[in-house]
Write a protein that holds these residues in place. Sequence first.
Motif, PDB file in Angstrom:
ATOM      1  N   LEU A  89     -23.572 -37.114  15.641  1.00 35.61           N
ATOM      2  CA  LEU A  89     -23.092 -38.128  16.568  1.00 35.61           C
ATOM      3  C   LEU A  89     -24.045 -39.322  16.624  1.00 35.61           C
ATOM      4  CD1 LEU A  89     -21.885 -35.889  19.515  1.00 35.61           C
ATOM      5  CD2 LEU A  89     -20.492 -37.027  17.797  1.00 35.61           C
ATOM      6  N   THR A  90     -23.460 -40.506  16.668  1.00 33.95           N
ATOM      7  CA  THR A  90     -24.239 -41.727  16.845  1.00 33.95           C
ATOM      8  C   THR A  90     -23.591 -42.548  17.950  1.00 33.95           C
ATOM      9  OG1 THR A  90     -22.965 -42.930  15.178  1.00 33.95           O
ATOM     10  CG2 THR A  90     -24.980 -41.854  14.435  1.00 33.95           C
ATOM     11  N   GLU A  91     -24.406 -43.359  18.605  1.00 31.96           N
ATOM     12  CA  GLU A  91     -23.902 -44.217  19.660  1.00 31.96           C
ATOM     13  C   GLU A  91     -23.851 -45.650  19.144  1.00 31.96           C
ATOM     14  OE1 GLU A  91     -24.892 -45.451  24.271  1.00 31.96           O
ATOM     15  OE2 GLU A  91     -26.266 -44.168  23.170  1.00 31.96           O
TER      16      GLU A  91
ATOM     17  N   LYS B  99     -19.463 -46.304  22.553  1.00 32.91           N
ATOM     18  CA  LYS B  99     -19.000 -44.926  22.597  1.00 32.91           C
ATOM     19  C   LYS B  99     -19.615 -44.120  21.455  1.00 32.91           C
ATOM     20  CE  LYS B  99     -14.786 -45.859  20.031  1.00 32.91           C
ATOM     21  NZ  LYS B  99     -13.350 -45.710  19.991  1.00 32.91           N
ATOM     22  N   MET B 100     -19.597 -42.811  21.608  1.00 34.53           N
ATOM     23  CA  MET B 100     -20.144 -41.920  20.591  1.00 34.53           C
ATOM     24  C   MET B 100     -19.098 -41.679  19.503  1.00 34.53           C
ATOM     25  SD  MET B 100     -23.188 -41.121  21.654  1.00 34.53           S
ATOM     26  CE  MET B 100     -23.750 -39.577  21.024  1.00 34.53           C
TER      27      MET B 100
END
Length: 92
Positions: free
Chosen positions: A45-47, A56-57
């Motif tokens: 996951l990245t933001e 958003k993720m």
Amino acid sequence: MPEVQKITQIKGFGITTASGVVAELGNIKEYRTPKQMIKMAGLSLTENSSGQKKGKMSISKRGRKDLRKILYQAVVGMIRTNEAFHKLYQYY
């Protein structure tokens, strides 16, 4: 290969899917943590944020595209045939 035989013991995973996962990941024993395999698949996951805006993720998509495709197809099959995964899918 022993890895393929272990993976095919999961209900919903066929020999073709298991072979594809092992071919894309290579030797599973070389990974120290599950997080490394997640990164290899590009599922970490990245933001997406900049400055004062919080984004958003989403998944990074920086890993192997074919591995993500194989895993997606495997999960769809497992939801259909494996009751435990079907219940988990319905829960979330």
